[in-house]
Design a protein around this motif. Structure first.
Motif, PDB file in Angstrom:
ATOM      1  N   SER A   2       0.825  -1.193   0.000  1.00 35.49           N
ATOM      2  CA  SER A   2       0.000   0.000   0.000  1.00 35.49           C
ATOM      3  C   SER A   2       0.853   1.235   0.000  1.00 35.49           C
ATOM      4  N   ALA A   3       0.207   2.376  -0.309  1.00 34.83           N
ATOM      5  CA  ALA A   3       0.926   3.655  -0.291  1.00 34.83           C
ATOM      6  C   ALA A   3       1.414   3.960   1.106  1.00 34.83           C
ATOM      7  N   SER A   6       4.606   2.013   1.893  1.00 36.47           N
ATOM      8  CA  SER A   6       5.735   2.270   1.024  1.00 36.47           C
ATOM      9  C   SER A   6       6.330   3.635   1.216  1.00 36.47           C
ATOM     10  N   SER A 143       3.507   6.304  -5.903  1.00 36.98           N
ATOM     11  CA  SER A 143       2.705   5.433  -5.054  1.00 36.98           C
ATOM     12  C   SER A 143       1.840   4.491  -5.887  1.00 36.98           C
ATOM     13  N   SER A 146       4.052   1.924  -7.602  1.00 44.69           N
ATOM     14  CA  SER A 146       4.561   0.931  -6.660  1.00 44.69           C
ATOM     15  C   SER A 146       3.482  -0.061  -6.258  1.00 44.69           C
ATOM     16  N   GLU A 147       2.223   0.388  -6.231  1.00 37.95           N
ATOM     17  CA  GLU A 147       1.114  -0.527  -5.961  1.00 37.95           C
ATOM     18  C   GLU A 147       1.060  -1.608  -7.044  1.00 37.95           C
ATOM     19  N   GLY A 150       3.669  -4.209  -6.625  1.00 38.43           N
ATOM     20  CA  GLY A 150       3.690  -4.897  -5.346  1.00 38.43           C
ATOM     21  C   GLY A 150       3.871  -6.394  -5.467  1.00 38.43           C
TER      22      GLY A 150
END
Length: 328
Positions: A2-3, A6, A143, A146-147, A150
């Motif tokens: 999750s944001a 991270s 963000s 990056s999700e 994951g």
């Protein structure tokens, strides 16, 4: 991922707390320096991003603070995990022993930062300050991407991506182009004839077996930037000759002269002297690059879906008059 998990908390609060812990008799007697104020303002910009990404959560409806809450500032929560990250950063710095006084100073600085963030939002800095807007958008994009990153792609997904996009990973072949140029600038004045007439005579001579050098000297004009006598990738050929002549060259058989082609202020005759075929690398050779490209595309797709969802739920009106006014 999750944001929230991270995103690291801002180190500015920790830096200021550590600085406060250093003994200094003068520090107690003088007002805050411009540097300290600047750091506090910088912390506000970073804190805006923290607030936007959910590191500072909405206050819970509870009579007391839960075990995962370090402090509540207005309507926002400073999470204990983020406080402990900042504290760990200070401890790893090693210059100041971590005692109860320092722990309180670290939390005080995080509270100061949050107060500045809330005030900056009240003043509309997130809407009008280009630097703050840039930090917010860049951070949110990171963000979102990056999700999507994951869950790493499985080997079978990477292999399937290679198979489905084999053309993308294929290395283009190389081409050795040769060109003759006939300028239209002196049409009507050149005793040898117009550019079109000279190009036609030159092509006939080439087809009859005349050496290229002789035909060049008799009928053609000097080229400002002719391609070198070497195998070149298509992108480099395009740089020298432009997309039109590259298209003609790619369609010709090796050694065959083209019909006269109008391009770049004159007429050209072109032929591929030699060529190398495209190379399809094996999956094993470029597996790392394939996985990297798959991650990039997943991130792009996730960002596009996120933006589409935002557009679907947010009213957006566009003034068509601005396009009419600028002519675009």
């Amino acid at each position: 991922m999750s944001a929230e998990s991270s995103r690291a908390p801002s180190p500015d609060a920790a830096a200021e707390a550590a600085a406060d812990a250093t003994p200094s008799s003068a520090a107690d007697e003088t007002p805050p320096s411009r540097t300290a104020v600047g750091l506090l303002v910088a912390g506000a910009a970073i804190g805006l991003a923290l607030a936007a990404f959910g590191l500072l959560e909405d206050r819970r409806e509870a009579s007391g603070l839960g075990p995962d809450v370090a402090a509540v500032v207005g309507e926002r929560v400073i999470r204990r995990v983020d406080y402990e990250r900042v504290l760990a950063w200070v401890e790893s710095d090693g210059r100041t022993p971590v005692d109860e006084a320092l722990r309180r100073r670290v939390l005080d600085r995080m509270i100061d930062e949050e107060l500045l963030v809330q005030r900056a939002l009240d003043l509309g800095l997130a809407a009008v300050d280009r630097r703050v807007r840039g930090e917010l958008t860049s951070g949110l994009i990171d963000s979102i991407v990056s999700e999507a990153d994951g869950d790493p792609a499985s080997p079978s997904e990477v292999a399937r991506h290679y198979e489905e996009n084999i053309d993308f990973f294929t290395r283009p072949g190389r081409l050795h182009p040769q060109t003759l140029f006939f300028s239209t600038r002196n049409d009507g004045e050149d005793p040898r004839g117009t550019a079109a007439e000279r190009a036609a005579r030159a092509r006939a001579a080439l087809l009859a077996g005349e050496p290229v050098e002789r035909v060049q000297a008799e009928w053609a004009d000097r080229q400002v930037s002719s391609p070198p006598a070497a195998l070149l990738p298509p992108s480099k050929v395009r740089d020298y000759l432009g997309p039109r002549l590259l298209e003609v060259l790619m369609a010709l058989e090796t050694g065959v002269w083209s019909e006269p082609v109008e391009s770049g202020g004159g007429i050209h005759l072109v032929r591929p002297v030699d060529r190398e075929p495209a190379i399809v690398p094996s999956f094993e050779e470029i597996e790392g690059l394939v996985a990297q490209d798959l991650r990039r595309r997943r991130g792009d797709e996730a960002l596009r879906r996120y933006l589409d969802a935002l557009r679907a739920e947010t009213p957006v009106a566009v003034s068509e008059a601005i396009f009419e006014a600028t002519g675009r």
